[in-house]
Design a protein around this motif. Sequence first.
Motif, PDB file in Angstrom:
ATOM      1  N   LYS A 181     -30.691 -25.250 -42.363  1.00 13.64           N
ATOM      2  CA  LYS A 181     -30.623 -24.711 -41.010  1.00 13.64           C
ATOM      3  C   LYS A 181     -30.749 -25.836 -39.994  1.00 13.64           C
ATOM      4  CE  LYS A 181     -32.770 -21.162 -38.161  1.00 13.64           C
ATOM      5  NZ  LYS A 181     -33.815 -20.164 -38.082  1.00 13.64           N
ATOM      6  N   THR A 182     -31.651 -26.788 -40.250  1.00 14.44           N
ATOM      7  CA  THR A 182     -31.865 -27.915 -39.339  1.00 14.44           C
ATOM      8  C   THR A 182     -30.639 -28.813 -39.300  1.00 14.44           C
ATOM      9  OG1 THR A 182     -34.229 -27.863 -39.768  1.00 14.44           O
ATOM     10  CG2 THR A 182     -33.348 -29.886 -38.823  1.00 14.44           C
ATOM     11  N   SER A 183     -30.033 -29.091 -40.473  1.00 20.39           N
ATOM     12  CA  SER A 183     -28.873 -29.986 -40.511  1.00 20.39           C
ATOM     13  C   SER A 183     -27.665 -29.349 -39.838  1.00 20.39           C
ATOM     14  CB  SER A 183     -28.550 -30.407 -41.939  1.00 20.39           C
ATOM     15  OG  SER A 183     -28.107 -29.314 -42.705  1.00 20.39           O
ATOM     16  N   VAL A 184     -27.516 -28.030 -39.953  1.00 19.06           N
ATOM     17  CA  VAL A 184     -26.403 -27.341 -39.300  1.00 19.06           C
ATOM     18  C   VAL A 184     -26.590 -27.372 -37.783  1.00 19.06           C
ATOM     19  CG1 VAL A 184     -25.357 -25.071 -38.929  1.00 19.06           C
ATOM     20  CG2 VAL A 184     -25.813 -25.871 -41.244  1.00 19.06           C
ATOM     21  N   MET A 185     -27.828 -27.201 -37.314  1.00 20.92           N
ATOM     22  CA  MET A 185     -28.105 -27.202 -35.886  1.00 20.92           C
ATOM     23  C   MET A 185     -27.925 -28.581 -35.274  1.00 20.92           C
ATOM     24  SD  MET A 185     -31.366 -24.663 -35.679  1.00 20.92           S
ATOM     25  CE  MET A 185     -31.570 -24.901 -33.927  1.00 20.92           C
ATOM     26  N   SER A 186     -28.158 -29.647 -36.041  1.00 20.12           N
ATOM     27  CA  SER A 186     -28.040 -30.996 -35.500  1.00 20.12           C
ATOM     28  C   SER A 186     -26.601 -31.503 -35.483  1.00 20.12           C
ATOM     29  CB  SER A 186     -28.932 -31.964 -36.277  1.00 20.12           C
ATOM     30  OG  SER A 186     -28.475 -32.069 -37.606  1.00 20.12           O
ATOM     31  N   GLU A 187     -25.710 -30.821 -36.184  1.00 17.67           N
ATOM     32  CA  GLU A 187     -24.299 -31.265 -36.232  1.00 17.67           C
ATOM     33  C   GLU A 187     -23.529 -30.872 -35.035  1.00 17.67           C
ATOM     34  OE1 GLU A 187     -22.691 -29.784 -39.882  1.00 17.67           O
ATOM     35  OE2 GLU A 187     -23.739 -31.271 -41.054  1.00 17.67           O
ATOM     36  N   PHE A 222     -39.759 -36.418 -45.429  1.00 18.67           N
ATOM     37  CA  PHE A 222     -40.306 -36.114 -46.742  1.00 18.67           C
ATOM     38  C   PHE A 222     -39.327 -35.223 -47.489  1.00 18.67           C
ATOM     39  CE2 PHE A 222     -41.584 -32.240 -44.688  1.00 18.67           C
ATOM     40  CZ  PHE A 222     -41.675 -31.298 -45.695  1.00 18.67           C
ATOM     41  N   CYS A 223     -39.485 -35.196 -48.807  1.00 18.07           N
ATOM     42  CA  CYS A 223     -38.635 -34.380 -49.664  1.00 18.07           C
ATOM     43  C   CYS A 223     -39.541 -33.525 -50.537  1.00 18.07           C
ATOM     44  CB  CYS A 223     -37.758 -35.281 -50.520  1.00 18.07           C
ATOM     45  SG  CYS A 223     -36.711 -34.369 -51.667  1.00 18.07           S
ATOM     46  N   LEU A 224     -39.236 -32.243 -50.653  1.00 20.12           N
ATOM     47  CA  LEU A 224     -40.005 -31.321 -51.481  1.00 20.12           C
ATOM     48  C   LEU A 224     -39.198 -30.976 -52.726  1.00 20.12           C
ATOM     49  CD1 LEU A 224     -42.470 -29.394 -51.788  1.00 20.12           C
ATOM     50  CD2 LEU A 224     -41.128 -27.700 -50.546  1.00 20.12           C
ATOM     51  N   GLU A 225     -39.821 -31.160 -53.892  1.00 17.36           N
ATOM     52  CA  GLU A 225     -39.181 -30.838 -55.164  1.00 17.36           C
ATOM     53  C   GLU A 225     -40.061 -29.885 -55.950  1.00 17.36           C
ATOM     54  OE1 GLU A 225     -37.328 -34.375 -57.275  1.00 17.36           O
ATOM     55  OE2 GLU A 225     -38.710 -35.344 -55.864  1.00 17.36           O
ATOM     56  N   CYS A 226     -39.442 -29.026 -56.735  1.00 21.27           N
ATOM     57  CA  CYS A 226     -40.152 -28.116 -57.626  1.00 21.27           C
ATOM     58  C   CYS A 226     -39.859 -28.580 -59.051  1.00 21.27           C
ATOM     59  CB  CYS A 226     -39.665 -26.687 -57.396  1.00 21.27           C
ATOM     60  SG  CYS A 226     -40.656 -25.450 -58.225  1.00 21.27           S
ATOM     61  N   LEU A 227     -40.911 -28.999 -59.773  1.00 24.62           N
ATOM     62  CA  LEU A 227     -40.760 -29.542 -61.118  1.00 24.62           C
ATOM     63  C   LEU A 227     -41.417 -28.627 -62.151  1.00 24.62           C
ATOM     64  CD1 LEU A 227     -41.725 -33.244 -60.309  1.00 24.62           C
ATOM     65  CD2 LEU A 227     -39.436 -32.241 -60.338  1.00 24.62           C
ATOM     66  N   ALA A 228     -40.825 -28.552 -63.331  1.00 22.64           N
ATOM     67  CA  ALA A 228     -41.381 -27.714 -64.397  1.00 22.64           C
ATOM     68  C   ALA A 228     -42.506 -28.416 -65.146  1.00 22.64           C
ATOM     69  CB  ALA A 228     -40.271 -27.313 -65.373  1.00 22.64           C
ATOM     70  N   GLN A 229     -42.631 -29.723 -65.002  1.00 22.87           N
ATOM     71  CA  GLN A 229     -43.670 -30.490 -65.689  1.00 22.87           C
ATOM     72  C   GLN A 229     -45.043 -30.131 -65.119  1.00 22.87           C
ATOM     73  OE1 GLN A 229     -43.053 -34.682 -65.221  1.00 22.87           O
ATOM     74  NE2 GLN A 229     -44.088 -35.178 -67.125  1.00 22.87           N
ATOM     75  N   SER A 230     -46.076 -30.159 -65.964  1.00 20.40           N
ATOM     76  CA  SER A 230     -47.419 -29.855 -65.474  1.00 20.40           C
ATOM     77  C   SER A 230     -47.921 -31.002 -64.603  1.00 20.40           C
ATOM     78  CB  SER A 230     -48.399 -29.620 -66.634  1.00 20.40           C
ATOM     79  OG  SER A 230     -48.794 -30.840 -67.214  1.00 20.40           O
ATOM     80  N   GLN A 244     -35.765 -25.597 -48.594  1.00 22.26           N
ATOM     81  CA  GLN A 244     -34.349 -25.974 -48.666  1.00 22.26           C
ATOM     82  C   GLN A 244     -33.548 -25.249 -47.580  1.00 22.26           C
ATOM     83  OE1 GLN A 244     -33.586 -24.991 -52.827  1.00 22.26           O
ATOM     84  NE2 GLN A 244     -33.229 -27.166 -53.241  1.00 22.26           N
ATOM     85  N   GLU A 245     -33.813 -23.962 -47.398  1.00 21.64           N
ATOM     86  CA  GLU A 245     -33.104 -23.197 -46.363  1.00 21.64           C
ATOM     87  C   GLU A 245     -33.413 -23.741 -44.972  1.00 21.64           C
ATOM     88  OE1 GLU A 245     -34.023 -19.052 -46.922  1.00 21.64           O
ATOM     89  OE2 GLU A 245     -33.108 -19.034 -48.910  1.00 21.64           O
ATOM     90  N   ALA A 246     -34.662 -24.134 -44.732  1.00 17.84           N
ATOM     91  CA  ALA A 246     -35.040 -24.708 -43.441  1.00 17.84           C
ATOM     92  C   ALA A 246     -34.308 -26.032 -43.215  1.00 17.84           C
ATOM     93  CB  ALA A 246     -36.551 -24.915 -43.364  1.00 17.84           C
ATOM     94  N   GLN A 247     -34.160 -26.843 -44.279  1.00 19.22           N
ATOM     95  CA  GLN A 247     -33.449 -28.115 -44.149  1.00 19.22           C
ATOM     96  C   GLN A 247     -31.973 -27.893 -43.844  1.00 19.22           C
ATOM     97  OE1 GLN A 247     -35.280 -31.025 -44.143  1.00 19.22           O
ATOM     98  NE2 GLN A 247     -36.807 -29.419 -44.178  1.00 19.22           N
ATOM     99  N   LEU A 272     -42.412 -24.720 -41.312  1.00 20.76           N
ATOM    100  CA  LEU A 272     -41.240 -23.889 -41.576  1.00 20.76           C
ATOM    101  C   LEU A 272     -40.967 -23.074 -40.314  1.00 20.76           C
ATOM    102  CD1 LEU A 272     -41.965 -22.425 -45.138  1.00 20.76           C
ATOM    103  CD2 LEU A 272     -40.277 -24.169 -44.542  1.00 20.76           C
ATOM    104  N   PRO A 273     -39.692 -22.825 -40.013  1.00 17.14           N
ATOM    105  CA  PRO A 273     -39.388 -21.960 -38.867  1.00 17.14           C
ATOM    106  C   PRO A 273     -39.929 -20.557 -39.120  1.00 17.14           C
ATOM    107  CG  PRO A 273     -37.415 -23.119 -39.627  1.00 17.14           C
ATOM    108  CD  PRO A 273     -38.488 -23.356 -40.639  1.00 17.14           C
ATOM    109  N   VAL A 274     -40.609 -19.998 -38.138  1.00 20.27           N
ATOM    110  CA  VAL A 274     -41.223 -18.682 -38.297  1.00 20.27           C
ATOM    111  C   VAL A 274     -40.169 -17.582 -38.458  1.00 20.27           C
ATOM    112  CG1 VAL A 274     -41.458 -18.064 -35.855  1.00 20.27           C
ATOM    113  CG2 VAL A 274     -43.184 -17.303 -37.500  1.00 20.27           C
ATOM    114  N   ASN A 275     -38.965 -17.809 -37.922  1.00 21.11           N
ATOM    115  CA  ASN A 275     -37.900 -16.804 -38.013  1.00 21.11           C
ATOM    116  C   ASN A 275     -37.022 -16.975 -39.249  1.00 21.11           C
ATOM    117  OD1 ASN A 275     -36.548 -19.105 -37.285  1.00 21.11           O
ATOM    118  ND2 ASN A 275     -35.474 -18.212 -35.544  1.00 21.11           N
ATOM    119  N   LEU A 276     -37.398 -17.864 -40.151  1.00 21.30           N
ATOM    120  CA  LEU A 276     -36.647 -18.073 -41.388  1.00 21.30           C
ATOM    121  C   LEU A 276     -36.793 -16.840 -42.281  1.00 21.30           C
ATOM    122  CD1 LEU A 276     -35.064 -20.386 -42.866  1.00 21.30           C
ATOM    123  CD2 LEU A 276     -37.222 -20.945 -43.980  1.00 21.30           C
TER     124      LEU A 276
END
Length: 138
Positions: free
Chosen positions: A132-138, A11-19, A127-130, A49-53
């Motif tokens: 962190k996850t991508s860096v750990m999987s590399e 899934f992808c999470l986006e923050c939009l300014a539209q109502s 975004q930070e969790a994503q 979310l990682p609890v230690n984030l």
Amino acid sequence: MLKLTYTETSFCLECLAQSLEEWVQARVILSLRAGQCLCVEPSTASFLLPVNLPGVEMLKALVQREDSEIIALCVCDNECVEVTLRGCWLSNGSQDADGVFVTAMSHSPQGDRSASGTEFFLHKLWQEAQQKTSVMSE
């Protein structure tokens, strides 16, 4: 407003300014013009979310301070906290897992369409969790 787009694998999470109302209305009109089925229903969405984030403790404080029925946090285990949001699920009505979930954490009486601070902060944490996850999987 927050928009979570779900597929079979992620899934992808986006923050939009539209109502929320304007976004759903535009989606309904698009579906009508395209001749596609659209199902809109109240629902909840959850993600981990990682609890230690860094920032998770601040998110907990924001959620408590807002005393909102739209967002809830639950510590799952030593590694994850579950974020649950109330909003609307939009899909083609089939039983598959593809669709879009949208929610807004604040409704301004002045018609302000900007996203709330909690929405921006939650998006930033995701975004930070994503990353962190991508860096750990590399």
